[in-house]
Design a protein around this motif. Structure first.
Motif, mmCIF file in Angstrom:
data_model
loop_
_atom_site.group_PDB
_atom_site.id
_atom_site.type_symbol
_atom_site.label_atom_id
_atom_site.label_comp_id
_atom_site.label_asym_id
_atom_site.label_seq_id
_atom_site.Cartn_x
_atom_site.Cartn_y
_atom_site.Cartn_z
ATOM 1 N N HIS A 182 0.853 -1.188 0.000
ATOM 2 C CA HIS A 182 0.000 0.000 0.000
ATOM 3 C C HIS A 182 0.887 1.236 0.000
ATOM 4 O O HIS A 182 1.884 1.307 0.712
ATOM 5 N N HIS A 183 0.502 2.216 -0.823
ATOM 6 C CA HIS A 183 1.326 3.421 -0.975
ATOM 7 C C HIS A 183 1.407 4.239 0.311
ATOM 8 O O HIS A 183 2.312 5.059 0.467
ATOM 9 N N ILE A 184 0.529 3.992 1.266
ATOM 10 C CA ILE A 184 0.543 4.766 2.506
ATOM 11 C C ILE A 184 1.771 4.446 3.354
ATOM 12 O O ILE A 184 2.124 5.196 4.263
ATOM 13 N N ILE A 185 2.485 3.354 3.021
ATOM 14 C CA ILE A 185 3.725 3.045 3.740
ATOM 15 C C ILE A 185 4.918 2.933 2.789
ATOM 16 O O ILE A 185 6.005 2.523 3.218
ATOM 17 N N THR A 186 4.750 3.277 1.520
ATOM 18 C CA THR A 186 5.850 3.111 0.573
ATOM 19 C C THR A 186 6.019 4.340 -0.308
ATOM 20 O O THR A 186 5.085 5.108 -0.522
#
Length: 467
Positions: A182-186
């Motif tokens: 998930h982009h929220i951690i990457t």
């Protein structure tokens, strides 16, 4: 004030609270836990102790998510296609994968990186990070009958409440490795780090070759640094940037219309050195040359001479170079094509904008959007155009048979109406483009990339020529 409100107020200020041996213990920035706060803790002692004990020993810390994570969290509530923030990568690693060694490598990644052990929950519309002591991510096996559909479904299983928000799978009977995140951690740096470290840990587990990885600063340290900066400088930075940017620019198109086109275009071997040579000759970042070419393309595409674009910039400090997480920012810059411009004058103007934006590396487009739009922020797509430069990046992995770059299945929807990306690494220099279907059709995106490459080459060849 309830005990829950008190605990959250302290945790939002960077204080870590825990219950041990019948006592409430705390650790935080100097001056945060004042005598008045201690009196409040004493008056709510039993309720606070019960709340902390209920969390259990697995919870290490609770804190607000970082600002860029908050931007994504707010956007998720309004998007018709929240899966747009999922990434699903796959790669043929060139050798049959050993699932046991892969699991060992993934377990070590989770133990090494705090954000891979972090759950995300909601509190009054705000994203909250709960750091855990451990998390599990069993390596899955996909049948491979319909790889794209299986990978999309695999990515869709990511659960904010059950970390990590990064998972691995292998495809039965093949050498294909699948990575869902998930982009929220990457971000781009994280994907580069993840591939390099996972490959090293896998080779260590399989062949005994020591990984020798440097220490990794926890993501919460970045969130704390960002919070301290925001309290001290955000108002000043926001006033300076909004004044410099001027009035909001009318949106091009809504990104979240369900359609998206994307593609990559490898550049000829001479283009990368020529691009860097222009930047070195003018003593400007390569990004300024990219922004100048983008400004021309936007004028051709929209008829507008002025655009506000997002510059994707890394906010990592020296100690956070090996931190996994979303540490990049979309810094707003204004690009304007004027009558009589040469490539040199346009690049110089773009460079000046870049340098101004970099004065405030922790101020994001989200701050500017919320300043312009107030309570409506998060329901609009800003910036309309995002430009990313990833120099020296190798977005891929080496599992023992040599380095191979990731491929990606694009999810529904678009994060931004138009995204341009240039990467340069072991696999050469490539232009990537993603566009909302409401802006351009699928048949157009290849021509847009080819045109963008032409503009970059024209800048390199005719620096003093008219644009």
């Amino acid at each position: 004030m309830t005990a829950g409100d008190l605990v959250w107020r302290l945790e939002s200020a960077g204080v870590r609270l825990w219950h041990e041996d019948g006592l409430i213990r705390f650790d935080g920035p100097a001056g945060t836990v004042t005598d008045e706060v201690l009196d409040e803790l004493r008056s709510h002692r039993d309720a606070v102790a019960a709340l902390l004990a209920e969390r259990g020993p697995e919870v290490v810390r609770v804190l607000p998510a970082a600002m860029e994570q908050q931007r994504i969290w707010r956007a998720l509530r309004h998007l018709a296609h929240p899966e747009v923030w999922l990434n699903c990568f796959y790669v043929d690693v060139g050798t049959r994968l050993h699932v046991g060694a892969l699991q060992t490598a993934m377990d070590k990644m989770i133990a090494r990186h705090e954000l891979l052990r972090t759950a995300i929950t909601d509190r009054d519309g705000q994203a909250v990070l709960t750091v855990l002591r451990s998390a599990e991510a069993p390596v899955r096996t996909l049948p491979g009958d319909d790889l794209e559909a299986e990978c999309r479904a695999f990515a869709a299983e990511l659960d904010f409440a059950r970390p990590p928000l990064t998972r691995l799978a292998v495809v039965r009977g093949t050498d294909i490795l699948v990575l869902a995140a998930h982009h929220i951690i990457t971000d781009g740096v994280t994907m580069d780090l993840f591939g390099r470290e996972l490959g090293a840990l896998y080779r260590e587990a399989l062949d005994g070759i020591p990984a020798r990885l440097p220490p990794a600063e926890p993501f919460s340290s970045f969130a704390d640094r960002e919070r301290v900066w925001s309290q001290a400088h955000r108002r000043e930075a926001l006033a300076a940037r909004t004044a410099a940017l001027g009035d909001p620019v009318k949106p091009l198109v809504s990104a979240d219309d369900g359609g998206v086109s994307s593609s990559w275009l490898p550049l000829p071997a001479d283009d990368g050195p020529a691009l860097r040579a222009v930047a070195q000759r003018m003593r400007v970042p390569v990004f300024a040359v990219m922004a100048a070419a983008c400004a021309i393309q936007l004028r051709e595409l929209t008829g507008r001479a002025t655009s506000i674009i997002g510059m994707s910039a890394d906010s990592r400090s020296d100690t956070e170079q090996h931190t996994i997480g979303l540490l990049r920012r979309h810094l707003p810059i204004r690009v304007e094509v004027r009558s009589g411009d040469t490539w040199r004058s346009l690049v110089r103007r773009c460079a000046d904008e870049v340098f101004q934006a970099l004065r405030w590396p922790l101020l994001s487009c989200d701050d500017v959007e919320r300043s312009w739009l107030g309570s409506d922020a998060g329901q609009h797509v800003f910036p309309q155009v995002l430009l990313t430069h990833l120099p020296g990046f190798s977005l891929g992995i080496d599992m023992g048979a040599g380095f191979v770059p990731w491929d990606e299945f694009v999810m529904a929807g678009s994060r931004c109406p138009l995204t341009l990306e240039i990467t340069s690494g072991a696999d050469g220099v490539r232009i990537g483009m993603e566009a909302a279907a409401g802006l351009v059709g699928r048949s157009t995106i290849q021509r847009l990339m080819e045109r963008y490459a032409e503009l970059l080459r024209d800048c390199a060849a005719r620096l003093d020529g008219d644009v």
